[in-house]
Scaffold this motif. Sequence first.
Motif, PDB file in Angstrom:
ATOM      1  N   ILE A  89      22.451   8.343  38.829  1.00  0.00           N
ATOM      2  CA  ILE A  89      23.813   8.242  39.365  1.00  0.00           C
ATOM      3  C   ILE A  89      24.159   9.496  40.155  1.00  0.00           C
ATOM      4  O   ILE A  89      24.675   9.423  41.274  1.00  0.00           O
ATOM      5  CB  ILE A  89      24.829   8.035  38.216  1.00  0.00           C
ATOM      6  CG1 ILE A  89      24.587   6.690  37.517  1.00  0.00           C
ATOM      7  CG2 ILE A  89      26.258   8.123  38.733  1.00  0.00           C
ATOM      8  CD1 ILE A  89      25.355   6.514  36.218  1.00  0.00           C
ATOM      9  N   ARG A  90      23.857  10.644  39.587  1.00  0.00           N
ATOM     10  CA  ARG A  90      24.231  11.916  40.212  1.00  0.00           C
ATOM     11  C   ARG A  90      23.437  12.216  41.474  1.00  0.00           C
ATOM     12  O   ARG A  90      23.868  13.008  42.304  1.00  0.00           O
ATOM     13  CB  ARG A  90      24.080  13.043  39.201  1.00  0.00           C
ATOM     14  CG  ARG A  90      25.092  12.907  38.085  1.00  0.00           C
ATOM     15  CD  ARG A  90      24.887  13.888  36.980  1.00  0.00           C
ATOM     16  NE  ARG A  90      25.947  13.737  35.977  1.00  0.00           N
ATOM     17  CZ  ARG A  90      25.977  14.409  34.853  1.00  0.00           C
ATOM     18  NH1 ARG A  90      25.022  15.268  34.561  1.00  0.00           N
ATOM     19  NH2 ARG A  90      26.970  14.214  34.014  1.00  0.00           N
ATOM     20  N   LYS A  91      22.272  11.592  41.643  1.00  0.00           N
ATOM     21  CA  LYS A  91      21.460  11.809  42.835  1.00  0.00           C
ATOM     22  C   LYS A  91      21.949  11.015  44.044  1.00  0.00           C
ATOM     23  O   LYS A  91      21.461  11.242  45.155  1.00  0.00           O
ATOM     24  CB  LYS A  91      19.999  11.439  42.552  1.00  0.00           C
ATOM     25  CG  LYS A  91      19.276  12.449  41.709  1.00  0.00           C
ATOM     26  CD  LYS A  91      17.833  12.034  41.493  1.00  0.00           C
ATOM     27  CE  LYS A  91      17.130  13.012  40.578  1.00  0.00           C
ATOM     28  NZ  LYS A  91      15.753  12.601  40.298  1.00  0.00           N
ATOM     29  N   GLN A  92      22.876  10.106  43.849  1.00  0.00           N
ATOM     30  CA  GLN A  92      23.360   9.291  44.963  1.00  0.00           C
ATOM     31  C   GLN A  92      23.996  10.200  46.011  1.00  0.00           C
ATOM     32  O   GLN A  92      24.770  11.087  45.689  1.00  0.00           O
ATOM     33  CB  GLN A  92      24.353   8.234  44.477  1.00  0.00           C
ATOM     34  CG  GLN A  92      23.778   7.266  43.456  1.00  0.00           C
ATOM     35  CD  GLN A  92      22.496   6.595  43.929  1.00  0.00           C
ATOM     36  OE1 GLN A  92      22.461   5.967  44.974  1.00  0.00           O
ATOM     37  NE2 GLN A  92      21.434   6.757  43.154  1.00  0.00           N
ATOM     38  N   GLN A  93      23.656   9.965  47.275  1.00  0.00           N
ATOM     39  CA  GLN A  93      24.061  10.856  48.355  1.00  0.00           C
ATOM     40  C   GLN A  93      25.512  10.711  48.800  1.00  0.00           C
ATOM     41  O   GLN A  93      26.023  11.563  49.498  1.00  0.00           O
ATOM     42  CB  GLN A  93      23.139  10.658  49.566  1.00  0.00           C
ATOM     43  CG  GLN A  93      21.714  11.072  49.301  1.00  0.00           C
ATOM     44  CD  GLN A  93      21.611  12.549  48.947  1.00  0.00           C
ATOM     45  OE1 GLN A  93      22.122  13.401  49.654  1.00  0.00           O
ATOM     46  NE2 GLN A  93      20.965  12.856  47.829  1.00  0.00           N
ATOM     47  N   GLY A  94      26.152   9.644  48.406  1.00  0.00           N
ATOM     48  CA  GLY A  94      27.542   9.452  48.818  1.00  0.00           C
ATOM     49  C   GLY A  94      28.194   8.367  48.005  1.00  0.00           C
ATOM     50  O   GLY A  94      27.552   7.689  47.196  1.00  0.00           O
ATOM     51  N   SER A  95      29.486   8.193  48.248  1.00  0.00           N
ATOM     52  CA  SER A  95      30.223   7.185  47.489  1.00  0.00           C
ATOM     53  C   SER A  95      29.700   5.780  47.771  1.00  0.00           C
ATOM     54  O   SER A  95      29.658   4.945  46.873  1.00  0.00           O
ATOM     55  CB  SER A  95      31.723   7.267  47.792  1.00  0.00           C
ATOM     56  OG  SER A  95      31.974   6.982  49.158  1.00  0.00           O
ATOM     57  N   GLY A  96      29.283   5.538  49.001  1.00  0.00           N
ATOM     58  CA  GLY A  96      28.742   4.224  49.337  1.00  0.00           C
ATOM     59  C   GLY A  96      27.478   3.914  48.552  1.00  0.00           C
ATOM     60  O   GLY A  96      27.293   2.799  48.060  1.00  0.00           O
ATOM     61  N   ALA A  97      26.622   4.918  48.419  1.00  0.00           N
ATOM     62  CA  ALA A  97      25.377   4.732  47.660  1.00  0.00           C
ATOM     63  C   ALA A  97      25.675   4.493  46.184  1.00  0.00           C
ATOM     64  O   ALA A  97      25.049   3.648  45.539  1.00  0.00           O
ATOM     65  CB  ALA A  97      24.471   5.939  47.838  1.00  0.00           C
TER      66      ALA A  97
END
Length: 145
Positions: free
Chosen positions: A33-41
């Motif tokens: 979860i924390r590795k997601q690059q942005g809110s969209g991801a």
Amino acid sequence: MKVKSKELSQAETQRELDLFRQPERNDAPLEMIRKQQGSGAAFTLACSSSGLADQTIYEFVGIDAGTFSKIKKGLATLQADDLPKFCYAVNNYIYPEWCAFQIGRTLVEIKTEAERRADAAEKRAEELQVKFNVLMEAMHARLPA
């Protein structure tokens, strides 16, 4: 008149809940979860983890397809008022967990006083069971064979 429309809204919401099939609980590891690059991801991960079709999600939440698409692309954000319904629909907290991480926080489940007391009682019972088992083993060791 406002009371009737509010009652109608609650009735409609209940009807939607009755017709909606919530997926199995489907959290992702915090690291993912924390590795997601942005809110969209993060939003897309929450949706895809649920296994539901996008249309099922956005119709249940009550947002239009265009807005849903913009949220997935990171061009818009989910309104805070829609967050509980979204989390219910996808049956995970991936998106709000990602949002919390952006400000150096994490989500914590709020427990009622009764739940806290039950957890404490369960912990005491487990500790007593361990002590009981040790005493029983000691007694059996002292008894002649």
